[in-house]
Write a protein that holds these residues in place. Structure first.
Motif, short mmCIF file in Angstrom:
data_model
loop_
_atom_site.label_atom_id
_atom_site.label_comp_id
_atom_site.label_asym_id
_atom_site.label_seq_id
_atom_site.Cartn_x
_atom_site.Cartn_y
_atom_site.Cartn_z
N ALA A 64 25.68 98.72 35.92
CA ALA A 64 26.31 99.68 35.62
C ALA A 64 27.36 99.55 34.49
O ALA A 64 27.60 100.39 33.58
N VAL A 65 28.52 98.63 34.90
CA VAL A 65 29.53 98.57 33.93
C VAL A 65 29.02 97.92 32.49
O VAL A 65 29.43 98.44 31.49
N ILE A 66 27.92 97.14 32.41
CA ILE A 66 27.53 96.73 31.12
C ILE A 66 26.79 97.81 30.36
O ILE A 66 26.74 97.99 29.34
N ARG A 67 25.91 98.71 31.09
CA ARG A 67 25.05 99.57 30.39
C ARG A 67 26.16 100.77 30.00
O ARG A 67 25.88 101.12 28.83
N LEU A 68 27.00 100.97 30.59
CA LEU A 68 28.06 101.96 30.25
C LEU A 68 28.81 101.15 29.12
O LEU A 68 29.22 102.15 27.92
N ALA A 69 29.11 100.21 28.90
CA ALA A 69 29.89 99.62 27.79
C ALA A 69 28.90 99.60 26.44
O ALA A 69 29.44 99.69 25.52
N TYR A 113 36.91 102.21 37.83
CA TYR A 113 37.50 102.64 36.92
C TYR A 113 36.24 103.00 35.57
O TYR A 113 36.27 103.88 34.87
N ALA A 114 35.57 101.84 35.30
CA ALA A 114 34.63 101.90 34.30
C ALA A 114 33.55 103.03 34.60
O ALA A 114 33.21 103.84 33.67
#
Length: 659
Positions: free
Chosen positions: A146-151, A390-391
């Motif tokens: 999730a964090v990497i895809r959103l980044a 947070y992300a």
């Protein structure tokens, strides 16, 4: 949070570092591994995280996924029970690299396979222990994915904005090029064609008509140049650039749901493994988990448009109270869902570090004597939970804001490009077109008495027209590459055609190409102003280089004849007209010289000269204002000085300026 992709990727790095710390911290529990096995396991974990970073940085190298798979499963043969659960890293990698639904199936196989291998290696088939490993791997895979895809989405949206701006600038540039070619270019090409067909033996009637046509076409081209320059000072309209980059709100929200369920499952599996309660206790614990999870999704999950949930202080306090009750009942086993609550508090409370510090202190308090070794693991889990919450809440908002501002960025980029085109049209074409008009009118006047000299003026006019046509093509493409030597020669031709005596003291210095072009542009505009905005009889140019600075001075007379003009009677008055008029009036009223530094904008210049906004209506920002802007951008300055009947323009720019 900031909309820069670097910030989003910093959250990714923070997640990886926290997970690495959690895995390494887990190995320091005395019941997990001996010192020798611990050292081997730490080296293998570091190698695994390094390969995972390579997978993220170089996704095209598919062999790195195979290496990561080996490092995920093979260490069970080396360090045994000290290994794992680490399959979440590989699970997130296949989710990122492969297309759905195959990626989800592969992720399930990776995590399920790790659970089965762990059961075989440990010789422990307890459902609670296996469930605990399973949910940890799922948790790591979902959070990292999730964090990497959103980044990636933030980076994509950021790049998309720049691409849209570049496309908008290119589209506007092509439109300007078509406008220049269809108006100014057509007229200049016709002038060149007429001039080439004129010969000494051409009769007087065709001569009269053709020379008059040349002058008329020159005037039309000059009018068109002014219209284009003025039109390019207006803020452009940019249509929507197409479908925006997806903000991934639904993905972020469902990821939050999975993470809430997963963290609750970790706590429940720990309780099941410890067998700490009966059926009534289980019912109460599950009820606490469900209510606390619902509250987490209310104030700790992404919301459309980034809206702040109503009454979040009350719901946050209620969640903390429920989970504190759970901690009272079960101790540290209830810590995982509490970590998500801290993430929600960090998101809502200011300053954000306060809830994090309070949570760290709380973990120290509830840790029993046998759990001290697990504190690094808990702290790393706290950081991971905070970053995940947070992300997942902020990155979709950032993507949405980037999409909303993409047209504004495109408008700004086009406006900047148009300002440059406007300057170039005015500074580059104005001089050449003025010279064409002057030469055409001079040839017409010379024709009855001196046809040979008139033909010479036409030939000069032809060369000027050919150069100007090249500049028309260069304005929206490659810069024209002006040089001081060429402009000094052109200045002599233009001034003498206008009846102005020209002199120069300028041994052409060795300048950087950009500085040379800037000084040449200043010479061109200054000479054009002498012809168009004064009654000059003499113009003198000096150019020197000293201590790394090139100093250009252009001096002309002919101001006295313009003192009686009033700017209020000239609604279309240009900036340089205002400078001449105001300076001349000042010189007439007081014997002291008048000087102004033009390292300022044209609006400030008008204020400095005491000229009202209405006196510069319609054409503010051209001429000396352009030169002042160019000189300032190069780190130099432009100075105007008047005294008696003289007008002096002095420019100083760095000789090594490279643009």
């Amino acid at each position: 949070m900031a909309s820069k992709p670097q910030v989003a990727w910093a959250l990714v790095v923070g997640s990886l570092v926290a997970l690495l710390a959690a895995r390494v911290g887990f190995l320091f529990h005395p019941e997990v591994a001996s010192q020798g096995v611990r050292a081997i396991a730490i080296m293998l974990i570091l190698a695994l995280f390094a390969v995972h970073a390579l997978v993220l940085l170089r996704p095209q190298r598919r062999w790195s996924v195979s290496v990561e798979a080996v490092l995920t499963f093979a260490p069970y043969l080396v360090v045994g029970q000290a290994w794992g659960p680490v399959a979440g890293l590989l699970g997130s990698a296949v989710l990122l690299l492969w297309a759905a639904p195959a990626s989800w199936l592969a992720c399930a196989l990776v995590i399920g396979g790790d659970t089965v291998i762990a059961a075989l290696v440990f010789g422990d088939t307890a459902l609670a222990a296996l469930a605990g490993r399973l949910v940890i791997d799922v948790n790591v895979a979902i959070i990292l994915f999730a964090v990497i895809r959103l980044a990636q989405r933030v980076q994509q949206a950021h790049a998309y904005r720049r691409e849209l701006a570049a496309l908008a600038v290119e589209h506007d540039r092509l439109g300007t090029a078509r406008s220049l070619r269809s108006t100014i270019g057509t007229e200049i090409s016709a002038i060149i064609g007429i001039a080439r067909r004129l010969a000494p033996d051409t009769g007087p009637v065709p001569w009269d008509a053709k020379v008059a046509e040349i002058a008329e076409r020159g005037r039309r081209a000059l009018t068109a140049a002014r219209r284009i320059a003025d039109g390019h000072r207006r803020m452009p309209r940019i249509s929507d650039g197409g479908a925006p980059v997806p903000d991934e709100f639904a993905f972020a929200w469902w990821s939050s749901v999975v993470i809430v369920i997963d963290y609750s499952a970790v706590a429940l599996s720990n309780m099941a493994y410890e067998r700490t309660q009966d059926a009534r206790g289980w019912a109460l614990t599950i009820a606490i988990m469900v209510v606390a999870g619902g509250l987490q999704l209310y104030h700790g999950a992404p919301r459309r448009g980034g809206a702040t949930p109503r009454g979040w202080p009350l719901t946050l306090c209620a969640q903390l109270a429920l989970l504190s009750w759970g901690v009272h009942l079960h101790g540290a086993l209830m810590a995982p869902p509490l970590l998500l609550t801290v993430g929600a508090a960090t998101l809502r409370v200011r300053p954000g570090w306060l809830p994090a510090a309070a949570a760290a202190g709380f973990l120290l308090v509830i840790a029993g004597p046998d759990e001290t070794a697990a504190l690094p693991y808990w702290f790393a889990g706290l950081v991971t939970a905070m970053i995940a919450v947070y992300a997942l809440c902020r990155l979709p908002e950032v993507t949405q804001r980037l999409n909303e501002t993409r047209n504004e960025l495109a408008r700004t980029a086009v406006a900047q490009a148009r300002t440059q085109v406007s300057r170039d049209v005015h500074d580059l074409l104005g001089s050449g077109l003025s010279a064409i008009v002057l030469k055409g009118e001079l040839a017409g006047r010379l024709l009855p008495a001196d046809p040979a000299r008139a033909l010479g003026e036409v030939r000069d006019l032809q060369r000027i027209a050919e150069r100007t046509l090249g500049e028309v093509r260069s304005i929206t493409g490659v810069p024209a590459g002006l040089t001081l030597a060429d402009e000094l020669a052109s200045a002599r031709v233009l001034l003498e055609a206008a009846g102005v005596r020209f002199s120069a003291e300028a041994a052409v210095p060795d300048l950087a190409p950009a500085a040379n072009g800037l000084v040449a542009t200043i010479v061109r505009e200054a000479v054009t102003n002498v012809v168009r905005h004064s009654s000059a009889r003499h113009c003198h140019i000096t150019c020197t280089v000293r201590d790394g600075w090139v100093r250009l001075r252009v001096t002309n007379d002919g101001l006295i004849g313009r003192v009686g003009l009033s700017t209020r009677h000239l609604p279309g008055l240009r900036l340089q007209d205002a400078c001449h008029v105001a300076a001349s009036a000042h010189a007439k009223a007081a014997p002291a010289p008048f000087t102004t530094h033009l390292g300022i904008g044209p609006g400030d210049l008008a204020t400095h000269l005491g000229i009202g906004p209405g006196d510069l209506a319609g054409r503010r920002g051209t001429g000396l204002g352009n030169l002042a802007a160019r000189a300032t951008e190069a780190g130099g300055e432009l100075i105007v000085h008047t005294g008696a009947d003289l007008f002096t323009l002095t420019a100083q720019v760095p000789a090594g300026w490279s643009g």
